[in-house]
Design a protein around this motif. Structure first.
Motif, PDB file in Angstrom:
ATOM      1  N   LEU A 296       0.879  -1.156   0.000  1.00 19.99           N
ATOM      2  CA  LEU A 296       0.000   0.000   0.000  1.00 19.99           C
ATOM      3  C   LEU A 296       0.918   1.208   0.000  1.00 19.99           C
ATOM      4  O   LEU A 296       1.622   1.460   0.984  1.00 19.99           O
TER       5      LEU A 296
ATOM      6  N   ASP B 198      -1.358   5.838  -1.904  1.00 23.71           N
ATOM      7  CA  ASP B 198      -2.796   5.643  -2.111  1.00 23.71           C
ATOM      8  C   ASP B 198      -3.118   4.589  -3.171  1.00 23.71           C
ATOM      9  O   ASP B 198      -4.185   4.601  -3.764  1.00 23.71           O
TER      10      ASP B 198
ATOM     11  N   VAL C 154      -2.916   0.250  -4.170  1.00 24.69           N
ATOM     12  CA  VAL C 154      -2.675  -1.139  -3.786  1.00 24.69           C
ATOM     13  C   VAL C 154      -1.894  -1.754  -4.933  1.00 24.69           C
ATOM     14  O   VAL C 154      -2.375  -1.819  -6.069  1.00 24.69           O
TER      15      VAL C 154
ATOM     16  N   TYR D 127      -6.627   3.242  -2.710  1.00 23.60           N
ATOM     17  CA  TYR D 127      -7.208   3.199  -1.381  1.00 23.60           C
ATOM     18  C   TYR D 127      -7.143   4.570  -0.735  1.00 23.60           C
ATOM     19  O   TYR D 127      -6.362   5.435  -1.125  1.00 23.60           O
TER      20      TYR D 127
ATOM     21  N   LYS E  44      -7.192   6.087   3.282  1.00 27.18           N
ATOM     22  CA  LYS E  44      -7.232   5.860   4.725  1.00 27.18           C
ATOM     23  C   LYS E  44      -8.033   7.001   5.331  1.00 27.18           C
ATOM     24  O   LYS E  44      -7.607   8.152   5.325  1.00 27.18           O
TER      25      LYS E  44
ATOM     26  N   TYR F 297     -10.807   2.227   6.134  1.00 29.51           N
ATOM     27  CA  TYR F 297     -10.167   2.331   4.824  1.00 29.51           C
ATOM     28  C   TYR F 297     -11.223   2.100   3.753  1.00 29.51           C
ATOM     29  O   TYR F 297     -12.155   1.306   3.952  1.00 29.51           O
ATOM     30  N   SER F 298     -11.052   2.760   2.615  1.00 24.99           N
ATOM     31  CA  SER F 298     -11.896   2.515   1.449  1.00 24.99           C
ATOM     32  C   SER F 298     -11.002   2.123   0.289  1.00 24.99           C
ATOM     33  O   SER F 298      -9.907   2.677   0.120  1.00 24.99           O
ATOM     34  N   PHE F 299     -11.479   1.172  -0.523  1.00 28.25           N
ATOM     35  CA  PHE F 299     -10.731   0.687  -1.682  1.00 28.25           C
ATOM     36  C   PHE F 299     -11.549   0.949  -2.939  1.00 28.25           C
ATOM     37  O   PHE F 299     -12.763   0.733  -2.954  1.00 28.25           O
TER      38      PHE F 299
ATOM     39  N   GLU G 110     -16.041   2.957  -5.347  1.00 24.19           N
ATOM     40  CA  GLU G 110     -15.667   2.403  -4.058  1.00 24.19           C
ATOM     41  C   GLU G 110     -16.220   0.984  -3.978  1.00 24.19           C
ATOM     42  O   GLU G 110     -17.428   0.777  -3.960  1.00 24.19           O
TER      43      GLU G 110
ATOM     44  N   MET H 112      -4.307  -3.908   6.480  1.00 21.09           N
ATOM     45  CA  MET H 112      -4.960  -3.797   5.178  1.00 21.09           C
ATOM     46  C   MET H 112      -4.242  -4.652   4.136  1.00 21.09           C
ATOM     47  O   MET H 112      -4.877  -5.239   3.260  1.00 21.09           O
TER      48      MET H 112
END
Length: 139
Positions: free
Chosen positions: A23, A26, A28, A38, A40, A46-48, A55, A103
């Motif tokens: 990570l 921002d 992956v 992602y 934070k 966390y949102s991916f 999202e 994560m």
């Protein structure tokens, strides 16, 4: 001959689950290739996002509004585009020394369970199996 076939199968299995997950900035990154973005929100959320900026997954640590009591804490994996959710108090699934490492462990788990593939696509059928395996009734 059997030993060679077994060794080949073991090496193949190891490669499937031994991806390098980072990570960084921002993104992956798996084995040097960006598959998701992602964000934070804080240490507990966390949102991916996929490449279309949808999202697809939100991770959230829930302390149940009881800071002193950890026995009622749980985590939520909300698969937003598939409209499915997993809640569990089994922190061992992703627990690591930092939220970022947790994560990374989450992404590795999703890859291992084939919920997520190396292109960043979610598999709805594998997610159903993931839900059966890990979802708990949280009260």
């Amino acid at each position: 001959m059997k030993k060679i076939i077994i060794l080949g199968l073991l090496l193949g299995i190891t490669q499937v689950y031994a991806q390098e997950v980072e990570l960084k900035d921002d993104k992956v990154i798996i084995d040097g290739k960006e598959i998701l973005k992602y964000e934070k929100v804080n240490n507990g959320q966390y949102s991916f996002f996929n490449n279309a900026d949808d999202e697809i997954l939100m991770y959230k640590y829930q302390n149940n509004q009881t800071q002193e009591l950890i026995e009622d804490d749980y985590i939520t994996f909300n698969f937003l585009t598939l409209k499915k959710k997993v809640q569990t108090s089994d922190f061992s699934l992703i627990y690591a020394s930092s939220s970022k490492k947790s994560m990374q462990k989450l992404i590795k788990l999703l890859l291992k369970e084939k919920v997520l593939d190396l292109t960043g696509t979610m598999n709805d059928e594998k997610l159903d199996i993931f839900i059966e395996k890990y979802n708990q009734v949280i009260k």
